[in-house]
Enzyme design. Structure first.
Site, PDB file in Angstrom:
ATOM      1  N   LYS A  62      -7.384   5.364  -8.867  1.00 58.18           N
ATOM      2  CA  LYS A  62      -7.284   3.806  -8.070  1.00 58.18           C
ATOM      3  C   LYS A  62      -7.353   5.022  -6.806  1.00 58.18           C
ATOM      4  O   LYS A  62      -6.723   5.573  -5.908  1.00 58.18           O
ATOM      5  CB  LYS A  62      -6.185   3.355  -7.928  1.00 58.18           C
ATOM      6  CG  LYS A  62      -6.024   2.354  -7.026  1.00 58.18           C
ATOM      7  CD  LYS A  62      -4.682   1.869  -8.245  1.00 58.18           C
ATOM      8  CE  LYS A  62      -4.717   0.087  -6.739  1.00 58.18           C
ATOM      9  NZ  LYS A  62      -5.130  -0.917  -7.589  1.00 58.18           N
TER      10      LYS A  62
HETATM   11  N1  PPE Z   1      -7.693  -3.588 -11.850  1.00 59.24           N
HETATM   12  C1  PPE Z   1      -8.143  -3.107 -10.553  1.00 59.24           C
HETATM   13  C2  PPE Z   1      -9.771  -2.777  -9.616  1.00 59.24           C
HETATM   14  C3  PPE Z   1      -7.157  -3.363  -9.529  1.00 59.24           C
HETATM   15  O1  PPE Z   1      -6.948  -2.865  -8.386  1.00 59.24           O
HETATM   16  C4  PPE Z   1      -6.331  -3.310 -10.063  1.00 59.24           C
HETATM   17  C5  PPE Z   1      -4.635  -3.255  -9.269  1.00 59.24           C
HETATM   18  C6  PPE Z   1      -5.973  -3.939 -11.579  1.00 59.24           C
HETATM   19  C7  PPE Z   1      -6.393  -3.697 -11.993  1.00 59.24           C
HETATM   20  C8  PPE Z   1      -4.067  -3.960 -12.590  1.00 59.24           C
HETATM   21  O2  PPE Z   1      -3.790  -3.198 -12.219  1.00 59.24           O
HETATM   22  P1  PPE Z   1      -2.043  -2.555 -12.336  1.00 59.24           P
HETATM   23  O3  PPE Z   1      -1.409  -3.659 -10.905  1.00 59.24           O
HETATM   24  O4  PPE Z   1      -1.578  -1.109 -12.616  1.00 59.24           O
HETATM   25  O5  PPE Z   1      -2.057  -3.792 -13.606  1.00 59.24           O
HETATM   26  N2  PPE Z   1      -5.026  -4.024  -7.934  1.00 59.24           N
HETATM   27  C9  PPE Z   1      -3.956  -4.249  -6.498  1.00 59.24           C
HETATM   28  C10 PPE Z   1      -3.907  -4.189  -5.692  1.00 59.24           C
HETATM   29  C11 PPE Z   1      -4.593  -5.284  -5.081  1.00 59.24           C
HETATM   30  C12 PPE Z   1      -4.942  -5.003  -3.937  1.00 59.24           C
HETATM   31  O6  PPE Z   1      -5.771  -6.876  -3.360  1.00 59.24           O
HETATM   32  O7  PPE Z   1      -4.564  -4.220  -3.234  1.00 59.24           O
HETATM   33  C13 PPE Z   1      -2.799  -5.035  -7.495  1.00 59.24           C
HETATM   34  O8  PPE Z   1      -2.543  -5.265  -8.038  1.00 59.24           O
HETATM   35  O9  PPE Z   1      -1.822  -4.024  -6.418  1.00 59.24           O
END
Ligand code: PPE
Length: 308
Positions: free
Chosen positions: A159
């Site tokens: 990330k």
């Molecule tokens: N893919 C991406 C590209 C992504 O950014 C997230 C989280 C996920 C999958 C899901 O990951 P997880 O939260 O570990 O289940 N995106 C974060 C950021 C959103 C934002 O707008 O800032 C989040 O959901 O917190």
């Protein structure tokens, strides 16, 4: 809507008033996206606020920092404690938590090595990510004209701030078309993920989600959803998903910290299943929210009370 302010932001091991948490405009991160970050949620439970997935999120933060060769000047335990302390200090019942580690002000030029590594943890109250009706009603999405990054060009599993220019293009395009979100394909044309969400497909009695090789962020919520679906007696296949499976699907849903579990009701103008939230999506949501809100035992040990 602007971010609803909380009282303080944790900044390099000190609580700083929200409005005073500032950096220099020549900070390396502003120019080159040299940061890693996380997003967590604290849920309101009968015994006070509890953070979902504290350990896996802190672990992923350290993984992301490792792969961009940035040394976080705190231990995992210190970051975990600081996250709890910030939620406590800001007095939230429930909130979103944003840890960010970035290259600060010293030299410019792409090479970041002289720049200090700075760490912040911010919290704020953030409701349903894709609008108030999304969790029950579902969202309309489209396949993006943008692809996720090719293997070997960036590190999808991590990330990393700079990588989110890709996500920004995806979500802006979707909004221009009146859609809530875009779904990217990977470089081979298989379904990857949303701009900030992983995706699941229910098709012909089977559940599928993109494999880790599909240029996705390895979502914590994705892991939790797989575990809960397994608990509910459903197998999940982590295998490549062709675009047309989105159109053939009986159900589609997003998972993510911000989006939680959100049904998708149409893709490219075609209804998904009956065009409403499907039964497996609903079953999973009920289990997820019962656990996160402390209404069912936390049998997997996913919650960390902030008052502990
Ligand atoms: N893919 C991406 C590209 C992504 O950014 C997230 C989280 C996920 C999958 C899901 O990951 P997880 O939260 O570990 O289940 N995106 C974060 C950021 C959103 C934002 O707008 O800032 C989040 O959901 O917190």
């Amino acid at each position: 809507m602007p971010i609803p302010k909380a009282e303080v932001i944790w900044f390099n091991n000190e609580f700083v008033p929200w409005d005073e948490a500032k950096v220099h405009v020549l900070s390396h991160v502003l120019h080159y996206g040299s940061s890693v970050f996380e997003g967590l949620r604290a849920y309101s439970t009968p015994t006070g606020p509890a953070i979902l997935g504290l350990k896996p999120h802190v672990d992923r933060l350290f993984f992301s920092a490792k792969v961009i060769r940035m040394a976080i000047p705190f231990t995992r335990d210190e970051i975990a404690e600081a996250i709890k302390a910030t939620v406590r200090r800001n007095g939230h019942e429930a909130c979103y938590v944003r840890p960010l580690v970035f290259r600060g002000y010293d030299t410019l030029g792409v090479n970041p090595n002289n720049c200090p590594v700075e760490t912040i943890i911010a919290t704020w109250e953030w409701g349903a990510y894709l609008g108030p009706d999304a969790i029950e009603g579902g969202v309309d999405v489209g396949v993006s004209s943008w692809r996720r990054m090719a293997p070997g060009t960036a590190m999808a599993l991590a990330k990393i701030g700079g990588q989110y220019t890709n996500s920004q293009m995806v979500v802006m395009e979707a909004r221009r078309h009146g859609l809530a979100e875009g779904i990217t394909l990977d470089i081979h044309g298989f379904v990857s993920e949303g701009s900030g969400e992983n995706i699941f497909v229910v098709y012909d009695g089977q559940i599928y989600t993109t494999p880790l090789s599909g240029s996705i962020l390895a979502g914590v919520t994705r892991r939790f959803a797989i575990a809960l679906l397994n608990d509910l007696g459903h197998e999940v296949n982590e295998q490549s998903i062709p675009r047309d499976m989105l159109y053939a699907a009986d159900e589609l849903f997003f998972t993510g910290t911000a989006v939680e579990i959100t049904p998708i009701r149409s893709v490219d103008g075609l209804p998904v299943g009956a065009g409403t939230r499907g039964p497996i999506t609903k079953e999973l949501q009920e289990e997820f929210f019962a656990i996160t809100q402390g209404k069912k035992p936390d049998r997997h040990g996913w919650l960390t009370p902030v008052n502990e």
